[in-house]
Design a protein around this motif. Structure first.
Motif, mmCIF file in Angstrom:
data_model
loop_
_atom_site.group_PDB
_atom_site.id
_atom_site.type_symbol
_atom_site.label_atom_id
_atom_site.label_comp_id
_atom_site.label_asym_id
_atom_site.label_seq_id
_atom_site.Cartn_x
_atom_site.Cartn_y
_atom_site.Cartn_z
ATOM 1 N N VAL A 292 40.585 56.287 21.519
ATOM 2 C CA VAL A 292 40.952 57.532 20.841
ATOM 3 C C VAL A 292 40.155 57.672 19.543
ATOM 4 C CG1 VAL A 292 42.816 58.808 19.692
ATOM 5 C CG2 VAL A 292 43.233 57.714 21.906
ATOM 6 N N VAL A 293 40.004 56.592 18.810
ATOM 7 C CA VAL A 293 39.237 56.635 17.564
ATOM 8 C C VAL A 293 37.790 57.043 17.856
ATOM 9 C CG1 VAL A 293 38.346 55.263 15.627
ATOM 10 C CG2 VAL A 293 40.723 54.981 16.368
ATOM 11 N N VAL A 294 37.199 56.467 18.889
ATOM 12 C CA VAL A 294 35.822 56.800 19.260
ATOM 13 C C VAL A 294 35.719 58.279 19.648
ATOM 14 C CG1 VAL A 294 34.009 56.388 20.993
ATOM 15 C CG2 VAL A 294 35.216 54.456 19.943
ATOM 16 N N ARG A 295 36.644 58.753 20.468
ATOM 17 C CA ARG A 295 36.631 60.152 20.915
ATOM 18 C C ARG A 295 36.791 61.106 19.730
ATOM 19 N NH1 ARG A 295 39.897 59.654 24.842
ATOM 20 N NH2 ARG A 295 41.845 60.167 23.774
ATOM 21 N N GLU A 296 37.744 60.808 18.838
ATOM 22 C CA GLU A 296 37.958 61.681 17.671
ATOM 23 C C GLU A 296 36.725 61.737 16.772
ATOM 24 O OE1 GLU A 296 42.783 61.220 17.019
ATOM 25 O OE2 GLU A 296 41.427 60.005 15.829
ATOM 26 N N ALA A 297 36.111 60.596 16.525
ATOM 27 C CA ALA A 297 34.917 60.576 15.669
ATOM 28 C C ALA A 297 33.835 61.478 16.257
ATOM 29 C CB ALA A 297 34.399 59.151 15.500
ATOM 30 N N GLU B 296 34.272 64.031 18.462
ATOM 31 C CA GLU B 296 34.725 65.423 18.425
ATOM 32 C C GLU B 296 34.658 66.023 17.027
ATOM 33 O OE1 GLU B 296 37.974 64.973 22.071
ATOM 34 O OE2 GLU B 296 38.693 65.107 20.012
ATOM 35 N N GLN B 297 34.902 65.187 16.006
ATOM 36 C CA GLN B 297 34.923 65.658 14.626
ATOM 37 C C GLN B 297 33.563 65.501 13.939
ATOM 38 O OE1 GLN B 297 38.213 63.633 12.686
ATOM 39 N NE2 GLN B 297 39.584 64.114 14.379
ATOM 40 N N HIS C 170 33.203 55.482 9.581
ATOM 41 C CA HIS C 170 34.004 56.234 8.607
ATOM 42 C C HIS C 170 35.359 56.598 9.192
ATOM 43 C CE1 HIS C 170 30.415 57.713 5.958
ATOM 44 N NE2 HIS C 170 30.380 56.427 6.201
ATOM 45 N N HIS C 171 35.370 56.958 10.469
ATOM 46 C CA HIS C 171 36.646 57.318 11.088
ATOM 47 C C HIS C 171 37.538 56.080 11.236
ATOM 48 C CE1 HIS C 171 39.441 60.005 12.893
ATOM 49 N NE2 HIS C 171 39.388 59.419 14.082
ATOM 50 N N TRP C 172 36.937 54.949 11.615
ATOM 51 C CA TRP C 172 37.714 53.699 11.662
ATOM 52 C C TRP C 172 38.333 53.413 10.289
ATOM 53 C CZ3 TRP C 172 39.731 50.390 15.025
ATOM 54 C CH2 TRP C 172 39.272 50.391 16.354
ATOM 55 N N PRO D 109 37.889 62.990 4.764
ATOM 56 C CA PRO D 109 37.996 63.099 6.218
ATOM 57 C C PRO D 109 38.638 64.404 6.688
ATOM 58 C CG PRO D 109 39.715 61.695 5.387
ATOM 59 C CD PRO D 109 38.844 62.032 4.212
ATOM 60 N N TYR D 110 39.181 65.179 5.764
ATOM 61 C CA TYR D 110 39.878 66.414 6.135
ATOM 62 C C TYR D 110 38.982 67.654 6.042
ATOM 63 C CZ TYR D 110 43.880 63.405 6.234
ATOM 64 O OH TYR D 110 44.739 62.386 6.542
ATOM 65 N N ILE D 111 37.731 67.443 5.621
ATOM 66 C CA ILE D 111 36.781 68.548 5.598
ATOM 67 C C ILE D 111 36.130 68.619 6.972
ATOM 68 C CG2 ILE D 111 34.593 69.386 4.656
ATOM 69 C CD1 ILE D 111 35.382 68.146 1.983
ATOM 70 N N GLU D 112 36.233 69.781 7.591
ATOM 71 C CA GLU D 112 35.680 69.947 8.936
ATOM 72 C C GLU D 112 34.169 69.917 8.872
ATOM 73 O OE1 GLU D 112 35.865 73.057 12.674
ATOM 74 O OE2 GLU D 112 37.330 73.225 11.056
ATOM 75 N N VAL D 113 33.578 69.100 9.749
ATOM 76 C CA VAL D 113 32.134 69.002 9.846
ATOM 77 C C VAL D 113 31.716 69.824 11.055
ATOM 78 C CG1 VAL D 113 30.172 67.464 10.184
ATOM 79 C CG2 VAL D 113 32.141 66.685 8.852
ATOM 80 N N ILE D 114 30.821 70.770 10.814
ATOM 81 C CA ILE D 114 30.355 71.645 11.898
ATOM 82 C C ILE D 114 28.924 71.255 12.236
ATOM 83 C CG2 ILE D 114 29.872 74.011 12.592
ATOM 84 C CD1 ILE D 114 32.120 74.833 10.585
ATOM 85 N N LYS D 115 28.721 70.903 13.499
ATOM 86 C CA LYS D 115 27.377 70.533 13.956
ATOM 87 C C LYS D 115 26.641 71.787 14.415
ATOM 88 C CE LYS D 115 26.058 66.187 14.412
ATOM 89 N NZ LYS D 115 25.401 65.518 13.389
ATOM 90 N N ALA D 116 25.406 71.909 14.005
ATOM 91 C CA ALA D 116 24.602 73.063 14.418
ATOM 92 C C ALA D 116 23.992 72.825 15.777
ATOM 93 C CB ALA D 116 23.533 73.332 13.393
#
Length: 153
Positions: free
Chosen positions: A89-94, A96-97, A103-105, A146-153
């Motif tokens: 789940v941690v890998v998937r969330e990192a 997706e986000q 950093h997510h770990w 970690p609560y700032i949404e990162v948007i990939k172009a």
């Protein structure tokens, strides 16, 4: 010194080593003026889902579960409790986000330790306090909010 018993019952690529986990736990416990003990168990989705349903009555795996230990009166013990982290789940969330996996770990470990210390995010005021503490701790570790949404172009 903060002692951690790390139980890796699920191995996957990208998992942090013990020194990284220790650094994150120590950062989260910087304001605690006593030595502590905890267990961190890294699991697969099946174990996470089973525990999530058993203890939270929610279906499916989750990134982290925290089980604070309540010390009985008259007992001297610095056991904070257990954290159960679902690596897939941690890998998937990192992913997706769009966040670095390390950093997510770090965020998940810090988040769990704060739960063991009594922080929660059930209502908005509690969430704001807990998230602020997470942001502050992670900043000291040179990790972005970690609560700032990162948007990939």
């Amino acid at each position: 010194m903060n002692q951690i018993d790390i139980q890796r019952v699920f191995e996957s690529e990208g998992q942090p080593d013990e020194a990284q986990i220790q650094a994150w736990v120590d950062a989260a416990l910087e304001d605690v003026n006593q030595d502590t003990e905890m267990v961190i168990r890294i699991v697969d989705e099946a174990e996470s889902a089973q525990l999530n349903e058993q203890y939270r009555h929610k279906k499916g795996p989750t990134n982290i579960l925290s089980f604070p230990f309540e010390v009985p009166d008259g007992i001297e013990l610095n056991l904070l409790g257990d954290l159960v982290i679902c690596a897939p789940v941690v890998v998937r969330e990192a992913s997706e986000q769009h966040k670095p996996l390390g950093h997510h770990w770090a965020h998940i470990v810090v988040h769990g330790v704060l739960h063991l210390l009594g922080y929660d995010h059930i209502d908005d005021d509690e969430a704001e306090l807990m998230e602020g503490k997470e942001i502050e701790i992670l900043k000291k570790l040179n990790i972005n909010n970690p609560y700032i949404e990162v948007i990939k172009a």
